[in-house]
Design an enzyme around this catalytic site. Structure first.
Site, mmCIF file in Angstrom:
data_model
loop_
_atom_site.group_PDB
_atom_site.id
_atom_site.type_symbol
_atom_site.label_atom_id
_atom_site.label_comp_id
_atom_site.label_asym_id
_atom_site.label_seq_id
_atom_site.Cartn_x
_atom_site.Cartn_y
_atom_site.Cartn_z
ATOM 1 C CG ASP A 1 77.720 -32.979 -13.071
ATOM 2 O OD1 ASP A 1 78.505 -32.212 -13.808
ATOM 3 O OD2 ASP A 1 77.811 -33.332 -11.806
ATOM 4 C CB SER A 2 80.361 -35.521 -16.164
ATOM 5 O OG SER A 2 80.437 -34.896 -14.575
ATOM 6 C CB CYS B 1 79.418 -30.649 -15.873
ATOM 7 S SG CYS B 1 80.983 -31.431 -16.119
ATOM 8 C CD GLU C 1 81.668 -39.602 -7.345
ATOM 9 O OE1 GLU C 1 82.294 -40.582 -7.851
ATOM 10 O OE2 GLU C 1 80.990 -38.765 -8.143
ATOM 11 C CB CYS D 1 84.789 -29.307 -8.812
ATOM 12 S SG CYS D 1 84.113 -31.140 -9.040
ATOM 13 C CG HIS E 1 81.617 -34.236 -6.620
ATOM 14 N ND1 HIS E 1 81.369 -34.272 -8.110
ATOM 15 C CD2 HIS E 1 81.478 -35.392 -6.264
ATOM 16 C CE1 HIS E 1 80.710 -35.346 -8.405
ATOM 17 N NE2 HIS E 1 80.748 -36.194 -7.612
#
Lengths: 261, 261
Positions: A6-7, A69, A148, A180, A182
């Site tokens: 993933d990024s 990702c 985050e 996504c 996240h």
């Protein structure tokens, strides 16, 4: 091992899904935290990074690769498949299939980073499988930094989710793809705001289902995968904040090691 | 030319200040958009990037360098000064001096990215000049994505600014350093929320003052700088969104060219 990249650390939500669906399988994770996020970058740049990350996984023992990702999946999966001789999975196709497996009518919402939404990948793939489906796509660039920051259930996060989802609510979508890695962390407030009649499609869980099915159907690949409960987590940059976020994503403690590309 | 670099497009607020204070001076800008943001990355990684960016500016005709990225200024200015034989400026020192030039008592607030605040650079520099000053530092990681989303005066942005600034308000600060190049774009709502008695210190304006003063005192450097109203803007990655943000930052239209490092 099962190689996943993933990024950043968001892909750990996919690792978590894999750990639940395929317990015991060895996992090699690479999070490109030194160059994250990919979501705002150009296709050429994201493709270059995806190739480098795949090479790292392959050279370190990966026998299958999961692109966890959404930005890279949308842009780079064909290049990775063409360059490396091993099964490559990504998080878009399984989510598309899951959305189209829900009851009619297919009014599907998709939320993701700006790059993922601009690429139109979900819409193209849904339409290719079912031209009658209606797709409403929406970039939500603030959700990643909110996760985050650890603002998972603050009033500010609730307000921003409400603001973002409003256009999808008025279009009466029936399913919503979390496009996504996240976003599964915000699944509860998203589900609450979008309302009870909407099925939430979590792409990490979907790709885990797809990989589990593939391995059942391809024992020759399954035997290549070691199963010693060995989970290794590499990142291209390490900070206290990344370690904290990694714990949020994986929902258990995790030890990250740094590798410079 | 005056060389300026930043991790992305935020440094264009400093370019704008330079264009106002030193009209006509040729400017070479480099925004490392392919690897942005620096704010969440480790000191070693930020230092490596800063050296590469400085080399690019030098090789393309810069005779002075301005580090317009607070994260890089905090972490990498000494390495850049030691490696390159030209005047190097950054956005931290001028803001510190401006904050200490305000009337007593020195109760100074600093807001910035997590990397800048964790580095403690503002606090260390303020205390070195005036041990009696009180410094309250606060990371505000959501402000950059809010600016880049273009949510400059939405209720969500106002709420988040209010939430972030609350601890500084209770400490009755007298001046507030905007320790991130993106923040001048939010100067109005920040000033409104922190209240009338607090002086806002904009680091872009402060470094422009410092450079203008330096050039007056060092005509041998000033003569090296061409003055043909030539402004060149390079980035390591280019997207429609970056172009839109660049216009927001510079407050005029801007043409970006892509350079791969």
């Amino acid at each position: 091992m099962i190689g996943i990249f993933d990024s950043g650390i968001g892909g750990l939500t996919t690792v978590r899904a894999i750990m639940q669906k395929l317990p015991g399988y060895d996992i090699l994770y690479y999070g490109d935290t030194a160059r994250m996020p990919y979501g705002s970058k150009s296709p050429a740049t994201v493709q270059q990074y995806a190739m480098e990350n795949s090479r790292f996984l392959l050279e370190n023992g990966a026998k299958i690769i999961i692109i966890a990702c959404n930005s890279a999946a949308s842009i780079a999966v064909d290049a990775v498949k063409a360059s490396f001789d091993l099964p490559v999975f990504e998080v878009v196709d399984p989510a598309v299939e899951a959305a189209l497996a829900t009851p009619l009518p297919h009014r599907i919402g998709v939320i993701g980073t700006r790059a993922t939404i601009t690429s139109g990948i979900y819409e193209k793939k849904i339409k290719a499988l079912n031209p009658d489906a209606t797709v409403h796509s929406l970039p939500c660039p603030l959700l990643v930094p909110l996760v985050e920051e650890g603002w998972l259930d603050t009033p500010e996060t609730t307000r921003i989710i409400k603001k973002y989802l409003h256009p999808l609510k008025t279009r009466q979508i029936r399913s919503l793809i979390l496009g996504c890695t996240h976003y599964p962390i915000l699944e509860k407030p998203i589900a609450k705001k979008i309302g009870k009649g909407v099925r939430i499609i979590n792409s990490g869980s979907c790709v885990a289902d797809t990989v589990a099915r593939y391995l059942k159907e391809h024992p020759e690949t399954d035997t290549l995968l070691t199963k010693n409960h060995n989970h290794r987590f590499y990142v291209s940059d390490i900070t206290e904040q990344f370690e904290k976020s990694a714990k949020t994503m994986l929902q258990e403690s995790v030890s990250l090691s740094q590798i410079r590309m």
